[in-house]
Design a protein around this motif. Structure first.
Motif, PDB file in Angstrom:
ATOM      1  N   LEU A 121     -14.141  20.666  58.854  1.00 24.50           N
ATOM      2  CA  LEU A 121     -13.445  21.586  58.901  1.00 24.50           C
ATOM      3  C   LEU A 121     -11.902  21.057  58.410  1.00 24.50           C
ATOM      4  N   LYS A 122     -11.935  19.981  58.274  1.00 30.16           N
ATOM      5  CA  LYS A 122     -10.528  19.117  58.298  1.00 30.16           C
ATOM      6  C   LYS A 122     -10.494  18.840  56.652  1.00 30.16           C
ATOM      7  N   GLN A 123      -9.034  18.708  56.249  1.00 34.27           N
ATOM      8  CA  GLN A 123      -8.673  18.184  54.972  1.00 34.27           C
ATOM      9  C   GLN A 123      -8.368  16.836  55.017  1.00 34.27           C
ATOM     10  N   GLN A 124      -7.857  16.129  53.868  1.00 33.40           N
ATOM     11  CA  GLN A 124      -7.675  14.651  53.748  1.00 33.40           C
ATOM     12  C   GLN A 124      -6.678  14.335  54.728  1.00 33.40           C
ATOM     13  N   HIS A 125      -5.896  14.985  55.287  1.00 36.16           N
ATOM     14  CA  HIS A 125      -5.035  14.234  56.359  1.00 36.16           C
ATOM     15  C   HIS A 125      -5.211  14.307  57.838  1.00 36.16           C
ATOM     16  N   GLY A 126      -6.571  14.769  58.109  1.00 40.19           N
ATOM     17  CA  GLY A 126      -7.168  15.023  59.463  1.00 40.19           C
ATOM     18  C   GLY A 126      -6.932  16.248  59.985  1.00 40.19           C
ATOM     19  N   PHE A 127      -6.123  17.195  59.263  1.00 43.02           N
ATOM     20  CA  PHE A 127      -5.851  18.375  59.877  1.00 43.02           C
ATOM     21  C   PHE A 127      -6.893  19.548  59.775  1.00 43.02           C
ATOM     22  N   VAL A 128      -6.858  20.696  60.535  1.00 44.05           N
ATOM     23  CA  VAL A 128      -7.767  21.684  60.155  1.00 44.05           C
ATOM     24  C   VAL A 128      -7.380  22.217  58.807  1.00 44.05           C
ATOM     25  N   GLY A 143      -7.589  27.082  54.958  1.00 46.97           N
ATOM     26  CA  GLY A 143      -8.572  28.024  54.727  1.00 46.97           C
ATOM     27  C   GLY A 143      -9.414  28.347  55.836  1.00 46.97           C
ATOM     28  N   VAL A 144      -9.549  27.235  56.966  1.00 43.26           N
ATOM     29  CA  VAL A 144     -10.179  27.859  58.124  1.00 43.26           C
ATOM     30  C   VAL A 144      -9.280  28.510  58.882  1.00 43.26           C
ATOM     31  N   ILE A 145      -8.163  28.027  59.072  1.00 41.97           N
ATOM     32  CA  ILE A 145      -7.086  28.949  59.896  1.00 41.97           C
ATOM     33  C   ILE A 145      -6.887  30.321  59.262  1.00 41.97           C
ATOM     34  N   PRO A 182       0.661  21.877  62.054  1.00 42.56           N
ATOM     35  CA  PRO A 182      -0.890  21.572  61.448  1.00 42.56           C
ATOM     36  C   PRO A 182      -1.650  21.910  62.746  1.00 42.56           C
ATOM     37  N   GLY A 183      -3.244  22.403  62.239  1.00 43.30           N
ATOM     38  CA  GLY A 183      -4.182  22.702  63.008  1.00 43.30           C
ATOM     39  C   GLY A 183      -4.694  21.336  63.537  1.00 43.30           C
ATOM     40  N   ARG A 184      -4.909  21.085  64.770  1.00 41.60           N
ATOM     41  CA  ARG A 184      -5.470  19.937  65.249  1.00 41.60           C
ATOM     42  C   ARG A 184      -6.066  20.047  66.730  1.00 41.60           C
ATOM     43  N   GLY A 185      -6.523  19.059  67.170  1.00 42.99           N
ATOM     44  CA  GLY A 185      -7.182  19.157  68.439  1.00 42.99           C
ATOM     45  C   GLY A 185      -8.664  19.623  68.484  1.00 42.99           C
TER      46      GLY A 185
END
Length: 138
Positions: A45-52, A55-57, A89-92
């Motif tokens: 569910l992550k993009q290239q920088h490691g964040f969600v 589009g998922v959010i 950014p979405g993370r965790g």
């Protein structure tokens, strides 16, 4: 519709969504004019920088506001329009979307949603969304 019937209706509709099942989303709260969804953050569910991925959010916001609006109007609903502001950014390990109907009529509801990242036991606001939900017609 009483509270238990409303919850059962909401879960029936949610469980009928193939995409929601595919990405592992869960409906964890449902009440008149309110919906809460959660999603475990996985690598796919992550993009290239490691964040969600945004589009998922966006999916979480759209689905949460549609449920909040539909539950406020007492039936099936569709998104007419919505906008989203990405704040952080979405993370965790988990995302949580909490949506409320702010204005409800017979045919439409205007809803707002907050999306939080769960990071080390703390909720971090990562996005805000607002949308118009319309009653679905057969």
């Amino acid at each position: 519709m009483d509270a238990e019937a409303l919850k059962a209706f909401a879960h029936q509709v949610f469980d009928a969504q193939p995409f929601s099942r595919y990405i592992g989303a869960r409906l964890i709260g449902a009440a008149p004019g309110y919906a809460e969804l959660s999603l475990e953050v996985t690598d796919n569910l992550k993009q290239q920088h490691g964040f969600v991925h945004g589009g998922v959010i966006s999916y979480l916001a759209d689905n949460a506001i549609t449920f909040a609006g539909g539950l406020a109007m007492g039936g099936n609903a569709l998104t007419s329009e919505f906008k989203i502001n990405y704040l952080k950014p979405g993370r965790g390990h988990e995302l949580i979307a909490r949506a409320r109907a702010r204005s409800t009529g017979r045919r439409q509801a205007v809803c707002q949603c907050e999306i939080f990242s769960q990071v080390d036991g703390e909720e971090i606001l990562c996005a805000l969304a607002q949308g118009t939900i319309v009653a679905a017609s057969d």
